[in-house]
Design an enzyme around this catalytic site. Structure first.
Site, PDB file in Angstrom:
ATOM      1  N   SER A 105       0.826  -1.196   0.000  1.00  0.00           N
ATOM      2  CA  SER A 105       0.000   0.000   0.000  1.00  0.00           C
ATOM      3  C   SER A 105       0.871   1.260   0.000  1.00  0.00           C
ATOM      4  O   SER A 105       1.591   1.504  -0.956  1.00  0.00           O
ATOM      5  CB  SER A 105      -0.974  -0.061   1.188  1.00  0.00           C
ATOM      6  OG  SER A 105      -2.006   0.873   1.054  1.00  0.00           O
ATOM      7  N   ASP A 155     -10.495  -4.284  -4.716  1.00  0.00           N
ATOM      8  CA  ASP A 155      -9.895  -3.330  -3.787  1.00  0.00           C
ATOM      9  C   ASP A 155     -10.706  -2.023  -3.805  1.00  0.00           C
ATOM     10  O   ASP A 155     -10.783  -1.370  -4.849  1.00  0.00           O
ATOM     11  CB  ASP A 155      -8.444  -3.060  -4.201  1.00  0.00           C
ATOM     12  CG  ASP A 155      -7.666  -2.290  -3.158  1.00  0.00           C
ATOM     13  OD1 ASP A 155      -8.281  -1.540  -2.386  1.00  0.00           O
ATOM     14  OD2 ASP A 155      -6.430  -2.433  -3.112  1.00  0.00           O
ATOM     15  N   HIS A 186      -8.320  -5.132  -0.352  1.00  0.00           N
ATOM     16  CA  HIS A 186      -7.047  -4.452  -0.103  1.00  0.00           C
ATOM     17  C   HIS A 186      -6.101  -5.329   0.715  1.00  0.00           C
ATOM     18  O   HIS A 186      -4.887  -5.128   0.687  1.00  0.00           O
ATOM     19  CB  HIS A 186      -7.299  -3.120   0.619  1.00  0.00           C
ATOM     20  CG  HIS A 186      -6.139  -2.170   0.561  1.00  0.00           C
ATOM     21  ND1 HIS A 186      -5.675  -1.635  -0.624  1.00  0.00           N
ATOM     22  CD2 HIS A 186      -5.335  -1.670   1.544  1.00  0.00           C
ATOM     23  CE1 HIS A 186      -4.639  -0.842  -0.370  1.00  0.00           C
ATOM     24  NE2 HIS A 186      -4.410  -0.850   0.938  1.00  0.00           N
TER      25      HIS A 186
END
Length: 206
Positions: A105, A155, A186
């Site tokens: 991320s 996501d 995610h």
């Protein structure tokens, strides 16, 4: 700038890679260590904590809103990180050419920013849930650079189209990029970790 970090040397008698571990929002220098061990049990690990705080949660650069980045801060922080890597390579006696970034991320995004802004600092990366961090003023030369981008098809934070745009941007600069789509949100799935391990194994044989 210095980063709070952990360095865990490889226990292998044969010199091996070092994984640069870069956490997501709210993580720290400990969170990515188990993932690094899963991906390459023989690698040395350099695990960092981001220097930016968002509501008390560490990050590697500021954002203005969900998915909207402070590009000036991205540039500043990517250069700080690139400088730190050179210092760490000297301090811990590892070959920077053997460094592979593993980011999740926000950590994946700062690694992608280094590709675009400081080409050659790292030439290999596994980017979990990455998106385009910025568009550089000049296109970098990323020949000899390899990346695996793992994106979740469900996501809610990073649309697949954004990961595809990052893939296209890196390929246009000469990088060898594999985009892997996972039926996931995610959060990471086991299959992606196995795929990253295989991808790193393939890079060791080439």
């Amino acid at each position: 700038m210095e980063f709070t970090h952990r360095f865990i040397p490889s226990q292998s008698p044969v010199p091996s890679r070092v994984l640069l571990l870069l956490h997501g929002t709210g993580g720290n220098e400990n969170d990515m260590v188990p993932l690094g061990r899963d991906i390459d049990s023989n690698a040395g690990l350099l695990s960092l904590r981001g220097n930016v705080l968002e509501n008390g949660m560490p990050r590697f650069f500021r954002r203005l809103a969900e998915g909207v980045f402070d590009e000036e801060d991205v540039v500043r922080r990517a250069n700080e990180l690139a400088d730190f890597i050179g210092t760490a390579a000297t301090k811990y006696h590892f070959d920077q050419d053997q460094l592979t970034a593993v980011g999740y991320s926000n950590g994946a995004n700062i690694a992608a920013a280094m590709f675009l802004l400081r080409p050659g600092t790292i030439t290999s990366a596994v980017l979990f849930r990455a998106m385009v961090p910025l568009t550089p003023d000049t296109k970098p030369n990323l020949s000899g650079t390899r990346a695996l981008i793992c994106s979740g098809t469900h996501d809610p934070i990073i649309p697949v189209e954004n990961a595809e745009r990052l893939t296209a941007m890196l390929r246009a600069a000469g990088a060898d990029v594999t985009l892997r789509l996972q039926n996931a949100s995610h959060q990471l799935a086991y299959d992606e970790i196995a795929a990253a391990k295989n991808w790193l194994g393939e890079s060791s044989r080439t």
